[in-house]
Write a protein that holds these residues in place. Structure first.
Motif, PDB file in Angstrom:
ATOM      1  N   PHE A 149       0.711  -1.735   0.290  1.00  0.00           N
ATOM      2  CA  PHE A 149      -0.271  -0.225  -0.057  1.00  0.00           C
ATOM      3  C   PHE A 149       0.852   0.997   0.132  1.00  0.00           C
ATOM      4  CE2 PHE A 149      -2.137  -3.968   2.241  1.00  0.00           C
ATOM      5  CZ  PHE A 149      -3.474  -3.454   1.788  1.00  0.00           C
ATOM      6  N   ILE A 150       0.253   2.597  -0.490  1.00  0.00           N
ATOM      7  CA  ILE A 150       1.343   3.500  -0.912  1.00  0.00           C
ATOM      8  C   ILE A 150       0.366   4.796  -0.251  1.00  0.00           C
ATOM      9  CG2 ILE A 150       1.214   3.783  -3.361  1.00  0.00           C
ATOM     10  CD1 ILE A 150       4.086   4.969  -2.583  1.00  0.00           C
ATOM     11  N   ILE A 151       0.413   5.622   0.822  1.00  0.00           N
ATOM     12  CA  ILE A 151      -0.448   5.944   0.680  1.00  0.00           C
ATOM     13  C   ILE A 151       0.217   7.617   1.101  1.00  0.00           C
ATOM     14  CG2 ILE A 151      -1.707   7.465   3.013  1.00  0.00           C
ATOM     15  CD1 ILE A 151      -0.912   4.009   4.395  1.00  0.00           C
ATOM     16  N   MET A 152      -0.176   9.127   0.861  1.00  0.00           N
ATOM     17  CA  MET A 152      -0.086  10.289  -0.634  1.00  0.00           C
ATOM     18  C   MET A 152      -0.059  11.205   0.095  1.00  0.00           C
ATOM     19  SD  MET A 152       1.761   9.068  -2.575  1.00  0.00           S
ATOM     20  CE  MET A 152       2.182  10.050  -3.374  1.00  0.00           C
ATOM     21  N   GLY A 153      -0.737  11.307   1.767  1.00  0.00           N
ATOM     22  CA  GLY A 153      -0.870  12.818   1.985  1.00  0.00           C
ATOM     23  C   GLY A 153      -1.962  13.546   1.039  1.00  0.00           C
ATOM     24  N   ASP A 154      -0.994  14.504   0.873  1.00  0.00           N
ATOM     25  CA  ASP A 154      -1.719  15.646  -0.438  1.00  0.00           C
ATOM     26  C   ASP A 154      -0.801  15.774  -1.257  1.00  0.00           C
ATOM     27  OD1 ASP A 154      -3.958  15.805   0.726  1.00  0.00           O
ATOM     28  OD2 ASP A 154      -3.772  17.646   1.552  1.00  0.00           O
ATOM     29  N   LEU A 155       0.235  14.808  -0.989  1.00  0.00           N
ATOM     30  CA  LEU A 155       1.421  15.485  -2.631  1.00  0.00           C
ATOM     31  C   LEU A 155       1.061  15.664  -3.823  1.00  0.00           C
ATOM     32  CD1 LEU A 155       4.434  14.640  -1.510  1.00  0.00           C
ATOM     33  CD2 LEU A 155       4.604  12.727  -2.993  1.00  0.00           C
ATOM     34  N   GLU A 156       1.418  16.509  -4.395  1.00  0.00           N
ATOM     35  CA  GLU A 156       0.905  16.612  -5.975  1.00  0.00           C
ATOM     36  C   GLU A 156       2.464  16.622  -6.632  1.00  0.00           C
ATOM     37  OE1 GLU A 156       0.270  21.545  -5.259  1.00  0.00           O
ATOM     38  OE2 GLU A 156      -2.156  20.774  -4.644  1.00  0.00           O
ATOM     39  N   THR A 157       2.067  16.698  -8.409  1.00  0.00           N
ATOM     40  CA  THR A 157       2.754  16.321  -9.547  1.00  0.00           C
ATOM     41  C   THR A 157       4.241  16.380  -9.010  1.00  0.00           C
ATOM     42  OG1 THR A 157       0.653  16.791 -10.650  1.00  0.00           O
ATOM     43  CG2 THR A 157       2.909  16.272 -11.462  1.00  0.00           C
ATOM     44  N   THR A 158       4.386  17.840  -8.168  1.00  0.00           N
ATOM     45  CA  THR A 158       5.709  19.224  -8.645  1.00  0.00           C
ATOM     46  C   THR A 158       6.648  18.099  -7.351  1.00  0.00           C
ATOM     47  OG1 THR A 158       4.035  21.046  -8.246  1.00  0.00           O
ATOM     48  CG2 THR A 158       6.812  21.122  -7.490  1.00  0.00           C
ATOM     49  N   LYS A 166      13.828   9.233  -6.602  1.00  0.00           N
ATOM     50  CA  LYS A 166      14.927   9.066  -4.722  1.00  0.00           C
ATOM     51  C   LYS A 166      15.152   7.229  -5.262  1.00  0.00           C
ATOM     52  CE  LYS A 166      11.845  11.063  -0.966  1.00  0.00           C
ATOM     53  NZ  LYS A 166      13.406  11.580  -0.107  1.00  0.00           N
ATOM     54  N   ASN A 167      14.292   7.322  -6.620  1.00  0.00           N
ATOM     55  CA  ASN A 167      14.923   5.870  -7.155  1.00  0.00           C
ATOM     56  C   ASN A 167      14.519   4.735  -5.881  1.00  0.00           C
ATOM     57  OD1 ASN A 167      15.407   6.593 -10.456  1.00  0.00           O
ATOM     58  ND2 ASN A 167      17.371   7.483  -9.335  1.00  0.00           N
ATOM     59  N   VAL A 168      13.440   4.424  -5.593  1.00  0.00           N
ATOM     60  CA  VAL A 168      12.701   3.375  -4.601  1.00  0.00           C
ATOM     61  C   VAL A 168      11.508   2.800  -4.926  1.00  0.00           C
ATOM     62  CG1 VAL A 168      13.652   4.278  -2.502  1.00  0.00           C
ATOM     63  CG2 VAL A 168      11.713   5.345  -3.056  1.00  0.00           C
ATOM     64  N   ASP A 169      11.633   2.274  -4.365  1.00  0.00           N
ATOM     65  CA  ASP A 169      10.329   0.938  -4.996  1.00  0.00           C
ATOM     66  C   ASP A 169       8.788   1.965  -4.872  1.00  0.00           C
ATOM     67  OD1 ASP A 169       8.427  -1.042  -6.180  1.00  0.00           O
ATOM     68  OD2 ASP A 169       9.458  -2.568  -4.758  1.00  0.00           O
ATOM     69  N   LEU A 170       8.416   2.069  -5.728  1.00  0.00           N
ATOM     70  CA  LEU A 170       6.813   2.848  -5.485  1.00  0.00           C
ATOM     71  C   LEU A 170       5.971   1.453  -5.454  1.00  0.00           C
ATOM     72  CD1 LEU A 170       7.930   6.345  -6.631  1.00  0.00           C
ATOM     73  CD2 LEU A 170       7.974   5.423  -3.829  1.00  0.00           C
ATOM     74  N   SER A 171       6.324   0.738  -5.935  1.00  0.00           N
ATOM     75  CA  SER A 171       5.047  -0.173  -6.394  1.00  0.00           C
ATOM     76  C   SER A 171       3.693  -0.410  -5.672  1.00  0.00           C
ATOM     77  CB  SER A 171       6.147  -1.198  -7.180  1.00  0.00           C
ATOM     78  OG  SER A 171       6.767  -2.205  -6.276  1.00  0.00           O
ATOM     79  N   ALA A 172       2.997  -0.654  -5.705  1.00  0.00           N
ATOM     80  CA  ALA A 172       2.100  -1.319  -5.028  1.00  0.00           C
ATOM     81  C   ALA A 172       0.405  -1.492  -5.222  1.00  0.00           C
ATOM     82  CB  ALA A 172       1.347  -0.159  -4.182  1.00  0.00           C
ATOM     83  N   GLU A 173      -0.389  -2.745  -5.304  1.00  0.00           N
ATOM     84  CA  GLU A 173      -1.459  -3.129  -5.510  1.00  0.00           C
ATOM     85  C   GLU A 173      -2.105  -1.953  -5.305  1.00  0.00           C
ATOM     86  OE1 GLU A 173       1.304  -6.340  -5.093  1.00  0.00           O
ATOM     87  OE2 GLU A 173       0.916  -5.306  -3.458  1.00  0.00           O
ATOM     88  N   VAL A 174      -2.440  -1.605  -3.525  1.00  0.00           N
ATOM     89  CA  VAL A 174      -3.256  -0.035  -3.515  1.00  0.00           C
ATOM     90  C   VAL A 174      -2.603   1.247  -3.164  1.00  0.00           C
ATOM     91  CG1 VAL A 174      -4.945   0.000  -1.337  1.00  0.00           C
ATOM     92  CG2 VAL A 174      -4.456  -2.259  -2.540  1.00  0.00           C
ATOM     93  N   ILE A 175      -3.452   2.104  -3.835  1.00  0.00           N
ATOM     94  CA  ILE A 175      -2.579   3.363  -3.800  1.00  0.00           C
ATOM     95  C   ILE A 175      -3.965   3.772  -2.989  1.00  0.00           C
ATOM     96  CG2 ILE A 175      -3.328   4.179  -6.189  1.00  0.00           C
ATOM     97  CD1 ILE A 175      -1.619   6.792  -5.715  1.00  0.00           C
ATOM     98  N   PHE A 190       3.423   9.005 -12.350  1.00  0.00           N
ATOM     99  CA  PHE A 190       3.674   8.785 -10.808  1.00  0.00           C
ATOM    100  C   PHE A 190       3.250   7.544 -11.270  1.00  0.00           C
ATOM    101  CE2 PHE A 190       1.706   8.669  -6.456  1.00  0.00           C
ATOM    102  CZ  PHE A 190       3.713   8.214  -6.092  1.00  0.00           C
ATOM    103  N   LEU A 191       2.277   7.486 -11.722  1.00  0.00           N
ATOM    104  CA  LEU A 191       0.683   6.343 -11.355  1.00  0.00           C
ATOM    105  C   LEU A 191       1.625   5.322 -12.357  1.00  0.00           C
ATOM    106  CD1 LEU A 191      -2.820   7.563 -12.118  1.00  0.00           C
ATOM    107  CD2 LEU A 191      -2.019   7.165 -10.441  1.00  0.00           C
ATOM    108  N   LYS A 192       2.416   5.443 -13.230  1.00  0.00           N
ATOM    109  CA  LYS A 192       3.623   4.725 -13.577  1.00  0.00           C
ATOM    110  C   LYS A 192       3.886   3.696 -13.050  1.00  0.00           C
ATOM    111  CE  LYS A 192       5.838   3.200 -17.915  1.00  0.00           C
ATOM    112  NZ  LYS A 192       6.951   3.880 -18.957  1.00  0.00           N
ATOM    113  N   SER A 193       4.294   4.294 -11.424  1.00  0.00           N
ATOM    114  CA  SER A 193       5.267   3.774 -11.527  1.00  0.00           C
ATOM    115  C   SER A 193       5.077   2.860 -10.175  1.00  0.00           C
ATOM    116  CB  SER A 193       7.164   4.908 -10.658  1.00  0.00           C
ATOM    117  OG  SER A 193       6.133   5.248  -9.469  1.00  0.00           O
ATOM    118  N   VAL A 194       3.748   3.031  -9.604  1.00  0.00           N
ATOM    119  CA  VAL A 194       3.081   2.462  -8.895  1.00  0.00           C
ATOM    120  C   VAL A 194       2.261   1.082  -9.090  1.00  0.00           C
ATOM    121  CG1 VAL A 194       1.079   2.329  -7.144  1.00  0.00           C
ATOM    122  CG2 VAL A 194       2.817   4.871  -7.285  1.00  0.00           C
TER     123      VAL A 194
END
Length: 253
Positions: A149-158, A166-175, A190-194
């Motif tokens: 699961f990845i939980i984004m808060g209010d993060l925006e495109t910028t 950061k080149n970390v693994d952001l892939s997740a079944e649930v966003i 971003f969605l592609k990376s998740v």
């Protein structure tokens, strides 16, 4: 096994042993009692971690009630923000006063990994120079045997760009979609990376901002048709064991 419950804009994460739990955000001030009632209904008497994704009242206000309850609190994590963006609101001042009164301390969010029971938690902190507090949101990734699961808060495109760099693994079944499904979040890159198979949007009914935005929904739909919204579906609960992930909705009155 774990349970993740999204009630409004807060997410409760509980290890199924019942011994470990974490709370991310707690909605507006007037939602605090509902959050405490929900935690009590789950028989949560201790929160190992509280994460306040960022210092906007619709994410931190209800935490005052949580801290004033008899629920034991371990560590509190909040993002480091520039002085120019520090809120001067009564809500934020009150929150800091309650934290101090309870003898608790705030730990600045950083890129780190820790555990809540058998749940692996990764947090990512934004350090760019942003003019909007949303872009300092702590992003939290949870990894279990049954799903990520990845939980984004209010993060925006910028700031999504900073996170991608950061080149970390952001892939997740649930966003848990950023900024309530606003047009300024959930970029294609971003969605592609998740690459989510399910998206959850925390959003109030008939909100004045028009969230979620149609263009954002369209971008999310490239990856999944499984979109759940708190305004339409109510409370959204995920249950995981070591292999399986299941979802249920609990529509309130």
């Amino acid at each position: 096994e774990i349970r993740l419950s999204l009630v409004g804009s807060e997410m409760c994460i509980r290890d199924r042993s019942g011994e470990s739990a974490m709370l991310i955000d707690a909605g507006e001030t007037d939602k605090g009692k509902d959050v405490v009632s929900y935690l009590k209904a789950l028989r949560i008497n201790k929160l190992d971690y509280i994460i306040i994704s960022h210092q906007h009242s619709d994410h931190m206000g209800g935490m005052i009630e949580v801290l004033n309850s008899d629920i034991e609190v371990g560590k509190i994590i909040m993002p480091k923000i520039p002085q120019k963006l520090t809120p001067t609101s009564y809500t934020y001042t009150n929150l800091l006063n309650v934290i101090k009164e309870k003898g608790l301390k705030v730990r600045e969010a950083r890129d780190e990994e820790f555990s809540v029971g058998n749940i692996k938690v990764n947090t990512y902190a934004m350090e760019g120079d942003y003019s909007d507090l949303n872009n300092y949101s702590v992003v939290t990734k949870l990894t279990t045997g049954g799903g990520r699961f990845i939980i984004m808060g209010d993060l925006e495109t910028t700031a999504e760009k900073e996170l991608l760099n950061k080149n970390v693994d952001l892939s997740a079944e649930v966003i848990l979609v950023g900024h309530h499904g606003s047009s300024s979040s959930s970029s294609d890159k971003f969605l592609k990376s998740v690459d989510p198979s399910c998206a959850v949007i925390s959003v109030g009914s008939d909100n004045k901002y028009g969230h979620p935005n149609d263009a954002a929904i369209k971008r999310i739909n490239k990856y999944t048709d499984n979109i759940y919204r708190t305004d339409l579906n109510g409370n959204i609960v995920f249950d995981c064991d070591n292999e399986n992930l299941s979802l249920s909705v609990q529509k309130g009155d």
